[in-house]
Design an enzyme around this catalytic site. Sequence first.
Site, PDB file in Angstrom:
ATOM      1  N   PRO A 251      75.177  33.154  17.609  1.00  0.00           N
ATOM      2  CA  PRO A 251      76.576  33.564  17.740  1.00  0.00           C
ATOM      3  C   PRO A 251      76.714  34.692  18.758  1.00  0.00           C
ATOM      4  O   PRO A 251      75.925  35.640  18.758  1.00  0.00           O
ATOM      5  CB  PRO A 251      76.932  34.032  16.327  1.00  0.00           C
TER       6      PRO A 251
ATOM      7  N   GLY B  86      83.085  47.776  16.001  1.00  0.00           N
ATOM      8  CA  GLY B  86      82.306  47.001  15.049  1.00  0.00           C
ATOM      9  C   GLY B  86      81.784  45.700  15.625  1.00  0.00           C
ATOM     10  O   GLY B  86      82.113  45.318  16.752  1.00  0.00           O
TER      11      GLY B  86
ATOM     12  N   ARG C 123      87.996  49.706  32.316  1.00  0.00           N
ATOM     13  CA  ARG C 123      88.171  51.118  31.965  1.00  0.00           C
ATOM     14  C   ARG C 123      86.847  51.724  31.534  1.00  0.00           C
ATOM     15  O   ARG C 123      85.882  51.019  31.235  1.00  0.00           O
ATOM     16  CB  ARG C 123      89.185  51.249  30.831  1.00  0.00           C
TER      17      ARG C 123
ATOM     18  N   GLU D  51      84.700  35.838  19.741  1.00  0.00           N
ATOM     19  CA  GLU D  51      84.982  36.507  18.467  1.00  0.00           C
ATOM     20  C   GLU D  51      86.047  35.710  17.731  1.00  0.00           C
ATOM     21  O   GLU D  51      87.139  35.490  18.259  1.00  0.00           O
ATOM     22  CB  GLU D  51      85.452  37.933  18.724  1.00  0.00           C
TER      23      GLU D  51
END
EC number: 4.8.1.7
Length: 337
Positions: free
Chosen positions: A299, A269, A94, A259
């Site tokens: 990370p 965020g 999208r 995540e």
Amino acid sequence: MALTLQGEWIKIEQKGGPAPGPRSSHCMAVVGDKLYMFGGELKPQFHLDKHLYVFDFKTNTWSIAEPKGEAPSLSCLGVRMVAVGTKIYIFGGRDENRNYSDFYSYDTVKKEWKFLTKLDEERVPEARSFPAIAADDNHVYIFGGVSKGGVQSTPFRFKSTIVYNIAEGTWSQLPNPGPDFEPRGGAGLAVIDKKLWVVCGFANSTSGGINDYNSNKVQYYDLVSGKWIEVKTSGVKPSGRSVFAYAVIGKQIVIYGGEIFRDENGHLGPGTMSNEGYALDTETLVWEKLVDGGEPMTPLGWTANCTGTVYGKTGLLMHGGKQPFNNRTDDFYFYSF
């Protein structure tokens, strides 16, 4: 004693050409000695371009494919890609206004796009972003993803698996996996030995989105018996996670990063990312933790990733992604063991 698996990260040199640059939420696949990349975002929720980038492993240079044929009309994020033979298939995604893209193929020999399916119409899949994608020689499989609503009343995330028959050009849906199967986005999906494996992903809570969570469940669909199975794994298990990098190496499903805690601002965020890798043996159902060699890793989540055979080895290819301070990278890595 903890179970570990020694491997090596190689940072791939990008020598020039019109490169995709830093981005996340994009997709990629390998055909022969070239990698194809599409979509993504630099700022959260804002799509970038609609170029098809091509990386040549022989020269380590980038180029942009000419948009010949019925190329995608929408620049998008949360899009997925898989290779079957000499074609790549691109599904969904999208833009920032939640306009959703459709289903296309790109012939890497003819260098030509083809429009295949308009999503969100009767008797075809509903549009979505951040699904998981996999393929065998005859089918493209799509699991989960985030819904926009579509022609039917749908959950915020899907738990269904839809299947595209390449030869017939038709869609079907696998049997319902049952009430305990979590609707998820950003999961992993892999075909190994006639089983379709679903790994982790961001799941719906029973309280309507307030306590949505990252899952670490593993299930598979037996393509022969037609049954869904939830498996109990052992070993050094990963914590729940989503939007991680993953690949198939032999009988192993290898995952990296992702995540592990959602940001209070959602997609806007930085969230909390992992820098750990794991491998699941799909025969023994034992997880091992990857022991990194080579380039140290930060990370990372929301990467583009795929299985690829380069440098004479099969492994995990990973590009870009979101880093801990909500910045995007254009680093390009290969992992194998």
